[in-house]
Design an enzyme around this catalytic site. Sequence first.
Site, PDB file in Angstrom:
ATOM      1  N   CYS A 286       0.812  -1.226   0.000  1.00  0.00           N
ATOM      2  CA  CYS A 286       0.000   0.000   0.000  1.00  0.00           C
ATOM      3  C   CYS A 286       0.844   1.274   0.000  1.00  0.00           C
ATOM      4  CB  CYS A 286      -0.944  -0.002   1.196  1.00  0.00           C
ATOM      5  SG  CYS A 286      -1.997  -1.447   1.230  1.00  0.00           S
TER       6      CYS A 286
ATOM      7  N   ASN B 235     -10.189  -0.517   0.169  1.00  0.00           N
ATOM      8  CA  ASN B 235      -8.726  -0.393   0.167  1.00  0.00           C
ATOM      9  C   ASN B 235      -8.195  -0.873  -1.187  1.00  0.00           C
ATOM     10  OD1 ASN B 235      -5.976  -0.681   0.546  1.00  0.00           O
ATOM     11  ND2 ASN B 235      -6.157  -1.667   2.558  1.00  0.00           N
TER      12      ASN B 235
ATOM     13  N   HIS C 284      -3.432   7.026   2.857  1.00  0.00           N
ATOM     14  CA  HIS C 284      -3.840   5.749   2.283  1.00  0.00           C
ATOM     15  C   HIS C 284      -5.220   5.392   2.820  1.00  0.00           C
ATOM     16  CE1 HIS C 284      -4.137   1.674   1.136  1.00  0.00           C
ATOM     17  NE2 HIS C 284      -3.871   1.169   2.328  1.00  0.00           N
TER      18      HIS C 284
HETATM   19  O1  UT7 Z   1      -3.745  -1.423   3.649  1.00  0.00           O
HETATM   20  C1  UT7 Z   1      -2.900  -1.446   4.745  1.00  0.00           C
HETATM   21  C2  UT7 Z   1      -3.101  -2.578   5.615  1.00  0.00           C
HETATM   22  N1  UT7 Z   1      -4.424  -2.855   6.084  1.00  0.00           N
HETATM   23  C3  UT7 Z   1      -5.000  -2.157   7.093  1.00  0.00           C
HETATM   24  O2  UT7 Z   1      -4.565  -1.094   7.458  1.00  0.00           O
HETATM   25  C4  UT7 Z   1      -6.166  -2.784   7.789  1.00  0.00           C
HETATM   26  C5  UT7 Z   1      -5.946  -2.731   9.281  1.00  0.00           C
HETATM   27  N2  UT7 Z   1      -6.983  -3.350  10.081  1.00  0.00           N
HETATM   28  C6  UT7 Z   1      -8.260  -2.935  10.128  1.00  0.00           C
HETATM   29  O3  UT7 Z   1      -8.647  -2.019   9.414  1.00  0.00           O
HETATM   30  C7  UT7 Z   1      -9.203  -3.569  11.135  1.00  0.00           C
HETATM   31  O4  UT7 Z   1      -8.447  -4.347  12.026  1.00  0.00           O
HETATM   32  C8  UT7 Z   1     -10.294  -4.451  10.493  1.00  0.00           C
HETATM   33  C9  UT7 Z   1     -11.309  -3.551   9.761  1.00  0.00           C
HETATM   34  C10 UT7 Z   1      -9.661  -5.417   9.517  1.00  0.00           C
HETATM   35  C11 UT7 Z   1     -11.055  -5.246  11.562  1.00  0.00           C
HETATM   36  O5  UT7 Z   1     -11.557  -4.405  12.580  1.00  0.00           O
HETATM   37  P1  UT7 Z   1     -11.329  -4.792  14.119  1.00  0.00           P
HETATM   38  O6  UT7 Z   1     -12.095  -3.807  14.894  1.00  0.00           O
HETATM   39  O7  UT7 Z   1      -9.836  -4.827  14.322  1.00  0.00           O
HETATM   40  O8  UT7 Z   1     -12.016  -6.209  14.221  1.00  0.00           O
HETATM   41  P2  UT7 Z   1     -11.359  -7.642  14.584  1.00  0.00           P
HETATM   42  O9  UT7 Z   1     -10.464  -8.112  13.507  1.00  0.00           O
HETATM   43  O10 UT7 Z   1     -10.769  -7.540  15.918  1.00  0.00           O
HETATM   44  O11 UT7 Z   1     -12.631  -8.582  14.589  1.00  0.00           O
HETATM   45  C12 UT7 Z   1     -13.632  -8.486  15.557  1.00  0.00           C
HETATM   46  C13 UT7 Z   1     -14.696  -9.552  15.332  1.00  0.00           C
HETATM   47  C14 UT7 Z   1     -14.182 -10.975  15.329  1.00  0.00           C
HETATM   48  O12 UT7 Z   1     -15.102 -11.737  16.060  1.00  0.00           O
HETATM   49  P3  UT7 Z   1     -14.809 -12.171  17.586  1.00  0.00           P
HETATM   50  O13 UT7 Z   1     -13.567 -13.019  17.508  1.00  0.00           O
HETATM   51  O14 UT7 Z   1     -14.584 -10.867  18.324  1.00  0.00           O
HETATM   52  O15 UT7 Z   1     -16.042 -12.896  17.954  1.00  0.00           O
HETATM   53  C15 UT7 Z   1     -14.246 -11.397  13.876  1.00  0.00           C
HETATM   54  O16 UT7 Z   1     -14.471 -12.765  13.704  1.00  0.00           O
HETATM   55  O17 UT7 Z   1     -15.369  -9.369  14.074  1.00  0.00           O
HETATM   56  C16 UT7 Z   1     -15.433 -10.633  13.374  1.00  0.00           C
HETATM   57  N3  UT7 Z   1     -15.373 -10.354  11.950  1.00  0.00           N
HETATM   58  C17 UT7 Z   1     -16.458 -10.055  11.205  1.00  0.00           C
HETATM   59  N4  UT7 Z   1     -17.759  -9.989  11.509  1.00  0.00           N
HETATM   60  C18 UT7 Z   1     -18.599  -9.634  10.519  1.00  0.00           C
HETATM   61  C19 UT7 Z   1     -14.263 -10.283  11.150  1.00  0.00           C
HETATM   62  N5  UT7 Z   1     -14.630  -9.948   9.912  1.00  0.00           N
HETATM   63  C20 UT7 Z   1     -15.971  -9.810   9.910  1.00  0.00           C
HETATM   64  C21 UT7 Z   1     -16.909  -9.446   8.917  1.00  0.00           C
HETATM   65  N6  UT7 Z   1     -18.214  -9.380   9.273  1.00  0.00           N
HETATM   66  N7  UT7 Z   1     -16.565  -9.154   7.641  1.00  0.00           N
END
Ligand code: UT7
Length: 329
Positions: A116, A286, A256
């Site tokens: 990215c 993204n 980004h």
């Molecule tokens: O491009 C440069 C690199 N990329 C980034 O900069 C992305 C960086 N990361 C992020 O933007 C965020 O971490 C995400 C948007 C990917 C995720 O947000 P989060 O608040 O960090 O959520 P999480 O990964 O901690 O997931 C929380 C929960 C999990 O469930 P449990 O374990 O808490 O029960 C996941 O299983 O959300 C669940 N989950 C979803 N639920 C519904 C993960 N993906 C989904 C989904 N829909 N698509």
Amino acid sequence: MKRPVAAVVATGRSAPDTVMTNHDFASIGIETSHEWIFERSGIVERRVAKKGETTASMGAAAGRIAMERAGVQPGEVDVIVLSTATADRLLPSTAVDIQAKLGATRAAAFDISAACSGWLYSMTTAEGLIMSGVAETALVIGSEKMSAIVDWTDRSTCVLFGDGAGACVLKRSKTGKGILSAFMRSDGKLAELLYRPDGGATTPFSAEVLEKKSHLVRMAGREVFKHAVRSMSEAADRALDGAKLTGSDIDLLIPHQANVRIIEATAKHSGISMDKVFVNVDRYGNTSSASIPIALDEAIEQGRVKEGSTVMLVAFGAGFTWASMIIRF
Ligand code: UT7
């Protein structure tokens, strides 16, 4: 302040016509919701390439628009620097396909792989070629077909990415406008937090790789998020230091576009209010290294970047890599 020698003459963008909304994931059996995606990332929809739309075709389309607006003929381009994490083939570069499509007969062409952060790495590389006298006119493109490398059964990644391309013509400048500062960093110890494990020369593509889907993107989202906030804040500081400016001198921040929460944290760190921040992650998701040049092109189109504007660009991505740049228009 560093003497500007390379200036953005014009920009362009190209994205597939096909729009996929958050609601559309239900139709491919992904257990998610618009609310989850929007609240966690700010994304509402993304563009997805159709069959036949490639990293090279989108990149060439964006580059052609930038050249037309700059009044630059294909034969005048000295170098094409393409940032991509989604090369159409592993050999040769996708940049040479773009060179052929554009008929840029005098141009050197090569790919840069910095995920990215890649477009800012590419801009800095092109600036160096211009400063050293190797090139006078560069076409700097970011093009990504992320839909080809995400695992469409992994809800934690497939909802986040989109396809598209952005480009600019960068030219030697004697006007005092152009790139005021640039910064790049990496930390390969953290590579496995966001990567495609297999399918390269170490573990070439095979039936086993296909079965394990280990050629597709894997991401430890929460870890990546923390590093992104920290590194983008550092990158913004370094760009401001390099140009001897402060956040209050910045007319527009173009970060980004991965996650609106990362964008807000970066802006807050630099003391830049959100009305001076360009956000289009809601409409594109993204698009990896295409995100900043797409956003820059839209910002210019909307009149948010004008003659005399001081713009800060900040990126973070797989590697990890992070980078920043301040440009006076
Ligand atoms: O491009 C440069 C690199 N990329 C980034 O900069 C992305 C960086 N990361 C992020 O933007 C965020 O971490 C995400 C948007 C990917 C995720 O947000 P989060 O608040 O960090 O959520 P999480 O990964 O901690 O997931 C929380 C929960 C999990 O469930 P449990 O374990 O808490 O029960 C996941 O299983 O959300 C669940 N989950 C979803 N639920 C519904 C993960 N993906 C989904 C989904 N829909 N698509």
